[in-house]
Design a protein around this motif. Structure first.
Motif, PDB file in Angstrom:
ATOM      1  N   GLU A 168       3.964  19.441   8.941  1.00  0.00           N
ATOM      2  CA  GLU A 168       3.159  20.695   8.315  1.00  0.00           C
ATOM      3  C   GLU A 168       4.311  21.263   7.382  1.00  0.00           C
ATOM      4  OE1 GLU A 168       0.587  22.507  10.807  1.00  0.00           O
ATOM      5  OE2 GLU A 168      -0.372  20.689  11.257  1.00  0.00           O
ATOM      6  N   ARG A 169       5.608  22.114   8.373  1.00  0.00           N
ATOM      7  CA  ARG A 169       6.257  22.385   7.342  1.00  0.00           C
ATOM      8  C   ARG A 169       7.505  22.355   6.621  1.00  0.00           C
ATOM      9  NH1 ARG A 169      10.395  26.362  10.993  1.00  0.00           N
ATOM     10  NH2 ARG A 169      12.623  26.813   9.786  1.00  0.00           N
ATOM     11  N   PHE A 170       7.289  20.973   6.881  1.00  0.00           N
ATOM     12  CA  PHE A 170       7.886  19.977   5.352  1.00  0.00           C
ATOM     13  C   PHE A 170       6.805  20.034   3.820  1.00  0.00           C
ATOM     14  CE2 PHE A 170       8.901  15.647   3.401  1.00  0.00           C
ATOM     15  CZ  PHE A 170       9.830  16.866   2.527  1.00  0.00           C
ATOM     16  N   LEU A 171       5.621  19.774   4.660  1.00  0.00           N
ATOM     17  CA  LEU A 171       4.832  19.461   3.147  1.00  0.00           C
ATOM     18  C   LEU A 171       4.567  20.627   2.571  1.00  0.00           C
ATOM     19  CD1 LEU A 171       2.033  17.039   4.893  1.00  0.00           C
ATOM     20  CD2 LEU A 171       4.024  16.812   3.137  1.00  0.00           C
ATOM     21  N   GLN A 172       4.551  22.461   3.152  1.00  0.00           N
ATOM     22  CA  GLN A 172       4.298  23.254   2.915  1.00  0.00           C
ATOM     23  C   GLN A 172       5.672  22.972   1.716  1.00  0.00           C
ATOM     24  OE1 GLN A 172       3.256  25.419   5.965  1.00  0.00           O
ATOM     25  NE2 GLN A 172       1.704  25.176   7.144  1.00  0.00           N
ATOM     26  N   THR A 173       6.969  23.166   1.661  1.00  0.00           N
ATOM     27  CA  THR A 173       8.038  23.654   1.348  1.00  0.00           C
ATOM     28  C   THR A 173       8.187  23.276  -0.518  1.00  0.00           C
ATOM     29  OG1 THR A 173       9.070  21.595   2.424  1.00  0.00           O
ATOM     30  CG2 THR A 173       9.194  23.041   3.487  1.00  0.00           C
ATOM     31  N   GLU A 174       8.388  23.446  -1.109  1.00  0.00           N
ATOM     32  CA  GLU A 174       8.587  23.210  -2.698  1.00  0.00           C
ATOM     33  C   GLU A 174      10.560  22.640  -3.074  1.00  0.00           C
ATOM     34  OE1 GLU A 174       6.440  25.338  -5.179  1.00  0.00           O
ATOM     35  OE2 GLU A 174       5.177  25.768  -4.019  1.00  0.00           O
ATOM     36  N   SER A 175      10.895  21.764  -3.418  1.00  0.00           N
ATOM     37  CA  SER A 175      12.421  21.609  -3.519  1.00  0.00           C
ATOM     38  C   SER A 175      12.113  20.296  -4.578  1.00  0.00           C
ATOM     39  CB  SER A 175      12.398  21.371  -1.601  1.00  0.00           C
ATOM     40  OG  SER A 175      13.792  20.165  -2.571  1.00  0.00           O
ATOM     41  N   SER A 176      13.285  20.323  -4.845  1.00  0.00           N
ATOM     42  CA  SER A 176      13.910  19.294  -5.602  1.00  0.00           C
ATOM     43  C   SER A 176      13.530  17.797  -5.097  1.00  0.00           C
ATOM     44  CB  SER A 176      14.896  19.226  -6.724  1.00  0.00           C
ATOM     45  OG  SER A 176      16.321  19.974  -5.351  1.00  0.00           O
ATOM     46  N   TYR A 177      14.516  18.290  -3.534  1.00  0.00           N
ATOM     47  CA  TYR A 177      14.846  16.630  -2.646  1.00  0.00           C
ATOM     48  C   TYR A 177      12.991  16.386  -1.736  1.00  0.00           C
ATOM     49  CZ  TYR A 177      16.575  14.362   1.360  1.00  0.00           C
ATOM     50  OH  TYR A 177      16.654  13.349   2.290  1.00  0.00           O
ATOM     51  N   HIS A 178      12.482  18.024  -2.376  1.00  0.00           N
ATOM     52  CA  HIS A 178      10.904  16.983  -1.520  1.00  0.00           C
ATOM     53  C   HIS A 178      10.301  15.340  -1.801  1.00  0.00           C
ATOM     54  CE1 HIS A 178       6.598  17.174  -0.325  1.00  0.00           C
ATOM     55  NE2 HIS A 178       7.428  18.555   0.228  1.00  0.00           N
ATOM     56  N   SER A 179      10.475  15.116  -3.000  1.00  0.00           N
ATOM     57  CA  SER A 179      10.003  13.438  -2.975  1.00  0.00           C
ATOM     58  C   SER A 179      10.723  12.695  -2.499  1.00  0.00           C
ATOM     59  CB  SER A 179       9.383  13.462  -5.109  1.00  0.00           C
ATOM     60  OG  SER A 179      10.488  13.412  -5.492  1.00  0.00           O
ATOM     61  N   LEU A 180      12.278  12.883  -2.319  1.00  0.00           N
ATOM     62  CA  LEU A 180      13.292  12.070  -2.012  1.00  0.00           C
ATOM     63  C   LEU A 180      13.167  11.568  -0.673  1.00  0.00           C
ATOM     64  CD1 LEU A 180      15.979  12.444  -4.285  1.00  0.00           C
ATOM     65  CD2 LEU A 180      14.356  11.223  -4.930  1.00  0.00           C
ATOM     66  N   ALA A 181      12.619  12.628   0.441  1.00  0.00           N
ATOM     67  CA  ALA A 181      12.616  12.724   1.659  1.00  0.00           C
ATOM     68  C   ALA A 181      11.878  11.671   2.235  1.00  0.00           C
ATOM     69  CB  ALA A 181      12.250  13.830   3.089  1.00  0.00           C
ATOM     70  N   ASP A 182      12.811  10.710   2.881  1.00  0.00           N
ATOM     71  CA  ASP A 182      12.311   9.583   4.024  1.00  0.00           C
ATOM     72  C   ASP A 182      11.603  10.931   5.803  1.00  0.00           C
ATOM     73  OD1 ASP A 182      11.827   8.135   6.047  1.00  0.00           O
ATOM     74  OD2 ASP A 182      13.575   6.835   6.356  1.00  0.00           O
ATOM     75  N   ILE A 183      10.678  10.689   6.231  1.00  0.00           N
ATOM     76  CA  ILE A 183      10.211  11.542   7.391  1.00  0.00           C
ATOM     77  C   ILE A 183       9.917  10.704   7.812  1.00  0.00           C
ATOM     78  CG2 ILE A 183      10.251  13.986   5.630  1.00  0.00           C
ATOM     79  CD1 ILE A 183       7.593  13.126   5.516  1.00  0.00           C
ATOM     80  N   SER A 184      10.371   9.598   8.215  1.00  0.00           N
ATOM     81  CA  SER A 184       9.597   8.552   8.795  1.00  0.00           C
ATOM     82  C   SER A 184       9.502   9.203  10.079  1.00  0.00           C
ATOM     83  CB  SER A 184       9.535   7.350   8.542  1.00  0.00           C
ATOM     84  OG  SER A 184      11.063   7.210   8.275  1.00  0.00           O
ATOM     85  N   THR A 185      10.959   9.222  10.687  1.00  0.00           N
ATOM     86  CA  THR A 185      10.521   9.451  11.665  1.00  0.00           C
ATOM     87  C   THR A 185      11.222  11.401  12.264  1.00  0.00           C
ATOM     88  OG1 THR A 185      12.935   8.623  12.105  1.00  0.00           O
ATOM     89  CG2 THR A 185      11.683   6.897  11.855  1.00  0.00           C
ATOM     90  N   ARG A 186      11.185  11.079  13.360  1.00  0.00           N
ATOM     91  CA  ARG A 186      11.632  12.409  14.236  1.00  0.00           C
ATOM     92  C   ARG A 186      12.458  12.834  13.156  1.00  0.00           C
ATOM     93  NH1 ARG A 186       9.243  16.901  17.544  1.00  0.00           N
ATOM     94  NH2 ARG A 186      11.444  18.070  18.194  1.00  0.00           N
ATOM     95  N   LYS A 187      13.516  12.026  14.117  1.00  0.00           N
ATOM     96  CA  LYS A 187      15.421  13.075  13.808  1.00  0.00           C
ATOM     97  C   LYS A 187      15.490  12.636  11.900  1.00  0.00           C
ATOM     98  CE  LYS A 187      16.922   7.897  13.700  1.00  0.00           C
ATOM     99  NZ  LYS A 187      17.767   7.219  14.079  1.00  0.00           N
ATOM    100  N   ARG A 188      14.666  11.848  11.359  1.00  0.00           N
ATOM    101  CA  ARG A 188      14.531  12.414   9.648  1.00  0.00           C
ATOM    102  C   ARG A 188      13.708  12.968   9.529  1.00  0.00           C
ATOM    103  NH1 ARG A 188      14.054   5.506   9.389  1.00  0.00           N
ATOM    104  NH2 ARG A 188      16.076   5.224   9.914  1.00  0.00           N
ATOM    105  N   LEU A 189      12.815  13.466   9.281  1.00  0.00           N
ATOM    106  CA  LEU A 189      11.567  15.099   9.428  1.00  0.00           C
ATOM    107  C   LEU A 189      13.086  15.875   9.177  1.00  0.00           C
ATOM    108  CD1 LEU A 189       9.624  15.765   8.544  1.00  0.00           C
ATOM    109  CD2 LEU A 189       8.427  15.831  10.650  1.00  0.00           C
ATOM    110  N   ILE A 190      13.558  16.052  10.526  1.00  0.00           N
ATOM    111  CA  ILE A 190      14.315  16.843  10.823  1.00  0.00           C
ATOM    112  C   ILE A 190      15.155  17.689   9.760  1.00  0.00           C
ATOM    113  CG2 ILE A 190      16.037  18.360  12.792  1.00  0.00           C
ATOM    114  CD1 ILE A 190      13.803  17.465  14.656  1.00  0.00           C
ATOM    115  N   ARG A 191      16.459  16.482   9.697  1.00  0.00           N
ATOM    116  CA  ARG A 191      17.074  16.682   8.338  1.00  0.00           C
ATOM    117  C   ARG A 191      16.744  16.514   7.426  1.00  0.00           C
ATOM    118  NH1 ARG A 191      21.757  17.558   7.528  1.00  0.00           N
ATOM    119  NH2 ARG A 191      23.503  16.004   5.360  1.00  0.00           N
ATOM    120  N   ALA A 192      15.657  16.396   6.932  1.00  0.00           N
ATOM    121  CA  ALA A 192      14.955  16.370   5.734  1.00  0.00           C
ATOM    122  C   ALA A 192      14.400  18.226   5.605  1.00  0.00           C
ATOM    123  CB  ALA A 192      13.348  15.830   5.007  1.00  0.00           C
TER     124      ALA A 192
END
Length: 323
Positions: free
Chosen positions: A145-169
Motif C-alpha cells: 500500500e505504501r509503495f502504491l501511494q508513491t509517485e516516482s519515475s521508478y514506479h512503473s519499473l519496479a518489481d514488487i513481486s516479493t517482499r524483499k523486492r518491495l522493500i528495495r523498491a
C-alpha cells in the motif's frame, strides 16, 4: 560487464510458475542447437532443487543433454541479486555465442529479464539500513500500500513481486525523492541485447490447477526433507525464510510455527498470488515497450516449438530491433 552491443539475438521464453517453460525451452534449444540461460532468481542455489522447480530431467531431450547456465552456481544461504545476474548472464552469453550456439533464455523472474533489455537502478541507489529496519517491521500488505501511494519515475519499473523486492523498491523511491537532482541510470546494459520474447499464459483456472497439482507432487517428492537437510547443515531459519514461498512456509512448519495443513494451505495461496504478480510484471514490461509474443495455450508442444523457431529465424534474419 561488457556493454558493447551483442550481435547474436536472444530467444526469450517467459511465463508464470507452472506454465511449462522449461519443457518448451529445452525442446526449442535442442532443435536450434541452443543452450539455456536460466532467468530464475532461486535456481542459482545448489541443493534447492525441488522447491525451485529445476526439473533437471527436462534438460534431456531425445536422449541428448541440453546445456544450461546459471543453475546451481551459488551456495544456499548466500544472496544473489540482479547485479550478479547481469554479470553472470554476460559471461554465459559470451560462452554460448563463441561456440556459435543460440542463447535461449528461460525463466519467470521478470525483473531479471527486464534488466537485461531495459536496465535498472539497483546498482546506483545505495542501501539505506535505517529505512530497511523500519520497513521490515511492516506487513507485506502495508508495504505494498505504501509503495502504491508513491509517485516516482521508478514506479512503473519496479518489481514488487516479493517482499524483499518491495522493500528495495521503496528504498529506491525514497532515494529518488530525497535526491531529485541525482542522475540515476535506468539503462545499465540497455540496448545491449536484442531479443524476441515468447510468453506462456495459461488460463487462470488451468494455471491454478497446475500449481496445486505440482505442489502436492513436490511434497511427495521430498520438499520437506530438502528444507530439513538445509537446516541440518547449519542454515538458520531466517536465511531460508528469506527465499520465500516453499522455503519460507516449510521452514515455518519445521520450526513449529505452522501445522502441516496450515503450511500447505498458506503455501498454495502464496504461490497462486506469486503467479498473479508475475503476470502483472510481464504486462508492465509490455507497457514499457517490450513486445511479448503470447503463445496460445491450446497449442501442443510441437506447434509451439515450430512457431517459436520459425519466428526466431525470421527475427534473426531481419533484425529490425526488438520484436
Amino acid at each position: 560487464m561488457n556493454t558493447e552491443p551483442a550481435d547474436t539475438p536472444l530467444l526469450i521464453l517467459l511465463g508464470p510458475t507452472a506454465s511449462g517453460k522449461t519443457r518448451l525451452a529445452t525442446r526449442v534449444a535442442r532443435q536450434l542447437g541452443g543452450e539455456i540461460i536460466s532467468a530464475d532468481s532461486r535456481q542459482v542455489y545448489r541443493q534447492m532443487d525441488i522447491g525451485t522447480g529445476k526439473d533437471l530431467d527436462e534438460y534431456f531431450v531425445d536422449g541428448q543433454a541440453v546445456p544450461y547456465h546459471l543453475i546451481d552456481i551459488c551456495e544456499p544461504g548466500t544472496r544473489y541479486n540482479v547485479n550478479d545476474f547481469q554479470r553472470d548472464f554476460d559471461e554465459a552469453y559470451r560462452s554460448i555465442v563463441t561456440k556459435e550456439h543460440i542463447p535461449v533464455v528461460c525463466g519467470g523472474t521478470g525483473f531479471y529479464i527486464y534488466a537485461l533489455l531495459k536496465g535498472h537502478a539497483n546498482d546506483t541507489v545505495p542501501v539505506n539500513e535505517p529505512l530497511r529496519a523500519t520497513l521490515e517491521a511492516l506487513s507485506t500488505e502495508s508495504l505494498r500500500e505504501r509503495f502504491l501511494q508513491t509517485e516516482s519515475s521508478y514506479h512503473s519499473l519496479a518489481d514488487i513481486s516479493t517482499r524483499k523486492r518491495l522493500i528495495r523498491a521503496l528504498e529506491i523511491v525514497g532515494f529518488l525523492a530525497a535526491n531529485p537532482d541525482t542522475e540515476i541510470s535506468f539503462g545499465s546494459g540497455c540496448d545491449r541485447y536484442k531479443a524476441i520474447i515468447f510468453g506462456l499464459d495459461p488460463a487462470v483456472e488451468v494455471r491454478r490447477a497446475r500449481i496445486s497439482k505440482r505442489l502436492d507432487e513436490r511434497l511427495k517428492q521430498g520438499l520437506i526433507n530438502e528444507v530439513q537437510n538445509l537446516l541440518n547443515q547449519g542454515l538458520n531459519p531466517e536465511s531460508l525464510i528469506y527465499y520465500g514461498l516453499e522455503y519460507k512456509y516449510v521452514t515455518l512448519y519445521l520450526t513449529g510455527v505452522l501445522t502441516y495443513e496450515e503450511m500447505r494451505t498458506k503455501l498454495e495461496t502464496e504461490i497462486h498470488r506469486f503467479a498473479k504478480r508475475q503476470m502483472t510484471f510481464f504486462r508492465k514490461m509490455e507497457k514499457d515497450g517490450l513486445v511479448i509474443n503470447w503463445l496460445p495455450d491450446n497449442w501442443n508442444d510441437e506447434e509451439k516449438v515450430r512457431h517459436i523457431i520459425q519466428r526466431f529465424r525470421e527475427f534473426k534474419n531481419d533484425r529490425p530491433g526488438n520484436v
